[in-house]
Enzyme design. Structure first.
Site, PDB file in Angstrom:
ATOM      1  CB  CYS A  22      -0.970   0.007   1.173  1.00 26.89           C
ATOM      2  SG  CYS A  22      -0.277   0.597   2.719  1.00 26.89           S
ATOM      3  CG  ASP A  66      -9.970  16.862 -38.113  1.00 25.37           C
ATOM      4  OD1 ASP A  66     -10.424  17.904 -38.601  1.00 25.37           O
ATOM      5  OD2 ASP A  66      -9.118  16.151 -38.683  1.00 25.37           O
TER       6      ASP A  66
END
Length: 853
Positions: A98, A548
């Site tokens: 962790c 586009d």
């Protein structure tokens, strides 16, 4: 890199792993069984030169210069070569389960003398250290190992090759290998690590030659192509033994307590179980406290010792055992996510067949230079990026683009390292070095992405740094203050211990990074680069996408869309037009020529070819002058157009470019050319809509007619036509002002302003396009949109998983805290809730790795 000259000191001997004061001996051996032959040259220890014959320390570093000097230092390495040591270094740390582990290591290393900067990224396990002196760097590995983690140097010398050495039983064995390899002329540098069983060797000869030389010294060497994988497997090897043994002892003690065995015997069994399972976390806790780090090892160790103090031996042993088991399971799961792109790293072969003087020679990929010709046999993976100069084949490019359908490749086409040559032998001219290949850049970008904290992760980490000390102080308060009034010391002490366990924020701090790494790893395997947790979170919040048109929604190159025959058969019309356009390089001309070739129409004999600037072309075919061009050309010629004007207007209204073909007297026919929709566009956009995308917009510089036609075919919601690059920026801003979180999809070059303005920039066709890979936030490696819906769905799923993890972690903590004071919570249940919650959070995040289209 900076280097420092060594300072000379008049000492007779020293062993760095022991006392700091020099010992006046001709020879020192810290290991009871290690012997090493003395040398005629003086030896050095650490960064200082010492005048003594020899020093040998178990589990320490011995530096060997070209003159045969030796030193003994706590870095576990024996090194041959340049005695100057760099002031910066990179390492890979294993065993962190962790982010608090990373914080503990950072704090501990910062307390060392001469350490200037320390950065440890939990997601990738990469440790970067900058120091003012070489001696400080030498202490880094041993300091990390004292905290209970494994560490391995990331070799900065790309010429170094890593070998796994079997048969070494002490540091003297490593010294033997170094001394032997020093006698081999082809060996430039040697580093043998006794504790990890690895050698890093720079050499000019083949790997097989080195393996033979090591065998002469009495050991077995194996070339390692993936140091990370081997390091991980060695790290996990033998880790479960203490846990299993402790579990058996606890079970025996529990059974014994219910079958009449003396209580002191069960206490002994529990105590041994605590020592076996708790030694490593207790050791880590000791060094954590020294570095003023309040991590889970400290909290669990205090809780276990406290349980023993008040006579709760079973609970203390169970706490330690559950904690060790939880950490082992978490670490194993975390390594799976941390190395989610290991498959990519192993794809490119480490060796290649090189064509030299008509013969095939096998060479290491890193030894091959640009311009070299390599041979790729059918079924083999391509080792380096290059261009085909001989042969043709089907190439499976899934590792790069995520596309499962093989692509046909011929002479002149580019190929990428890691892709699979499915048929046909190829000769490829290398265009990029091994470290510059597309797959290497993908790996680098993904690792960089994993190191970047998302906003949610940064917030959670900040919360955890405040939460843990507060709960720890509260636990001490509960242990001391209430008993002053009611005298129930053991009861309140026990509640304080429970609160200590609950103070571990593991599940919470791990909730975000594991989910992000899993999602980024999944995307990378599917041909999508997400450049960090920030962009992953943004993608999950996007509700409008602007595309586009040219090269994104469409193919980006014109193609024949319709042939209208008026005074000639279609094949005759195509034959005349192909003859006229054959010598032109204009994209429209090439589109017509290619279309005629597909229809198997041949050119005719022509002469007197002329280009009519701004109008078209002309040529004489069978003594007749033919023309191909626009309406203005035929108006100037005086050719009647009234009978075909309806066709011209119809095609122009559809946004198509028209080519009129005929003579000065009549029109033979009309050919329309248009940029065609990609075959994946409609399905990709439909999938985006089904996944909740509210606005799909097309941006184009084309006229209204063309824009309307493409918008209709692609089924976008809106379109903006006649746009200059700056107008595309305004269109994005308009969507944002309307309240949409907007993404822009383009090619990463021409659309750079719009990509930068959008909340999220997505470049398409990143394979082989360095600019696209560098400019956008997300890169679709394939030259189509089929991966975009998966990316958006994955991002939303990742956001959902992160929220699930955070809420689950908080709820578990709140319940545990609430259960303490009524007396419903026990120590072992508290540990189980903490490690269990962390494990469930990890497993929930791992689902993102498995998510498919």
């Amino acid at each position: 890199m900076k280097h420092e000259d060594k300072k000379n000191h008049q000492h007779t001997g020293s062993c760095c792993s022991g006392s700091s004061s020099p010992e006046i001996e001709s020879k020192t051996c810290c290991s009871s069984s290690s012997e090493a032959a003395s040398t005629e040259e003086p030896s050095s220890c650490g960064t200082k030169s010492h005048e003594h014959s020899h020093s040998c320390c178990s589990d320490t570093i011995a530096l060997t210069t070209d003159k045969g000097q030796h030193s003994c230092c706590s870095d576990h390495d024996i090194v041959s070569g340049d005695s100057d040591i760099e002031e910066t270094a990179e390492y890979r740390v294993y065993g962190m389960d962790c982010p608090s582990c990373a914080a503990t290591i950072e704090k501990s290393l910062k307390t060392l003398n001469d350490i200037q900067h320390v950065t440890l990224n939990y997601n990738t396990g990469k440790l970067q250290v900058a120091a003012a002196s070489e001696s400080a760097l030498l202490l880094i590995p041993s300091s990390v190992e004292k905290l209970g983690f494994n560490i391995e140097t990331i070799q900065s010398n790309k010429k170094m090759k890593t070998y796994l050495i079997e048969g070494m039983d002490c540091a003297a064995c490593a010294n033997t290998i170094v001394n032997h390899l020093k006698t081999v002329p082809a060996v430039k540098d040697v580093r043998v690590n006794f504790s990890t069983g690895k050698a890093q060797i720079e050499h000019d000869n083949e790997a097989d030659d080195i393996i033979k030389e090591v065998s002469k010294a009495g050991y077995t060497a194996t070339l390692v192509t993936s140091s990370r994988q081997s390091a991980e497997s060695r790290h996990h090897k033998g880790q479960n033994g203490p846990i299993v043994f402790s579990g058996i002892l606890i079970a025996l003690g529990f059974i014994g307590s219910h079958t009449g065995i003396a209580s002191y015997m069960t206490t002994v069994l529990y105590a041994i179980a605590m020592i076996v399972s708790g030694y490593k976390p207790a050791k880590s806790a000791y060094y954590g406290i020294k570095s003023r780090s309040l991590d889970m090892n400290v909290l669990m160790t205090v809780a276990a010792l406290g349980a023993a103090v008040i006579g709760e031996w079973l609970e203390g042993a169970t706490v330690v055992w559950l904690f060790a088991l939880g950490v082992a399971l978490q670490t194993r799961s975390i390594e799976q996510t941390r190395n989610s792109i290991r498959g990519l790293m192993d794809l490119a072969p480490s060796e290649a067949w090189v064509k030299e003087n008509g013969q095939l020679i096998k060479k290491a990929a890193e030894d091959i230079s640009i311009g070299t010709t390599i041979v790729v046999k059918p079924g083999d993976r391509i080792p380096l990026d290059g261009e085909i100069i001989n042969g043709e084949s089907n190439i499976n490019q899934a590792p790069i683009t995520g596309e499962s359908i093989p692509v046909d490749k011929i002479i002149g086409d580019a190929v990428y390292a890691g892709t699979i040559n499915e048929s046909g032998s190829l000769e490829v001219k290398v265009t990029k070095l091994v470290e510059d290949t597309t797959i290497s850049k993908i790996i680098h970008l993904v690792e960089e992405a994993q190191e970047k904290k998302a906003p949610t992760q940064a917030f959670v980490d900040k919360f955890a740094t405040i939460y843990t000390p507060i709960v720890f102080i509260l636990a001490l308060f509960i242990m001391v203050i209430p008993p002053l009034f009611d005298g129930a010391w053991s009861e309140w002490f026990y509640k304080g211990l429970e609160l200590l366990v609950v103070a571990c924020p593991c599940a919470l701090v791990i909730s975000t990074p594991v989910a992000i790494v899993s999602a980024i790893g999944n995307a990378a395997k599917n041909g999508v680069l997400i450049k960090g947790g920030t962009f992953l979170e943004k993608a999950g919040a996007i509700n409008a996408i602007a595309f586009d048109k040219t090269g994104t929604l469409t193919e980006g190159k014109p193609a024949v869309s319709e042939v209208v025959s008026l005074a000639a058969e279609e094949n005759q019309l195509l034959a005349i037009t192909k003859t006229l356009e054959d010598y032109s390089n204009h994209p429209i001309a090439r589109a017509i020529v290619d279309y005629a070739a597909e229809k198997k129409v041949d050119s005719l004999q022509g002469s007197n070819f002329k280009i009519l600037t701004g109008k078209g072309v002309q040529a004489t075919i069978q003594e007749t002058v033919y023309y191909a061009g626009n309406a203005k050309l035929f108006s100037d010629l005086g050719t009647p157009l009234s009978h075909c004007w309806s066709h011209i207007e119809k095609l122009q209204n559809e946004g198509k470019t028209i080519i009129i073909v005929g003579t000065a007297k009549s029109v033979l026919g009309i050919i329309s050319v248009a940029d065609t929709i990609r075959h994946t566009t409609v399905s990709a956009l439909e999938s985006l809509k089904q996944n909740g995308m509210q606005q799909i917009v097309m941006l184009t510089g084309d006229n209204e007619g063309t824009a309307k036609m493409i918008a209709s075919e692609s089924r976008v919601d809106r379109y903006f036509a006649d746009l200059l690059p700056e107008d595309k920026v305004k269109a994005i801003q308009q969507l944002q002002h309307e309240g949409y979180q907007t993404a822009m999809v383009g090619d990463g070059i021409n659309d750079a302003p719009a990509l930068a303005t959008a909340d999220l920039g997505i470049a398409m066709g990143g394979a082989g396009t360095d600019t696209a890979m560098e400019t956008a936030d997300i890169v679709l490696m394939a030259d189509n949109l089929e991966k975009l819906p998966h990316t958006m769905k994955l991002s939303r799923k990742a956001l959902a998983v992160i929220k699930q993890n955070i809420w689950f972690s908080i709820i578990v903590k709140v319940i545990a805290l609430a259960f303490i004071f009524p007396g419903w919570l026990t120590l072992w249940i508290a540990v189980l809730s903490d490690t269990g919650a962390a494990l469930l959070v990890i497993l929930n995040s791992l689902r993102l790795l498995k998510m498919r289209k």
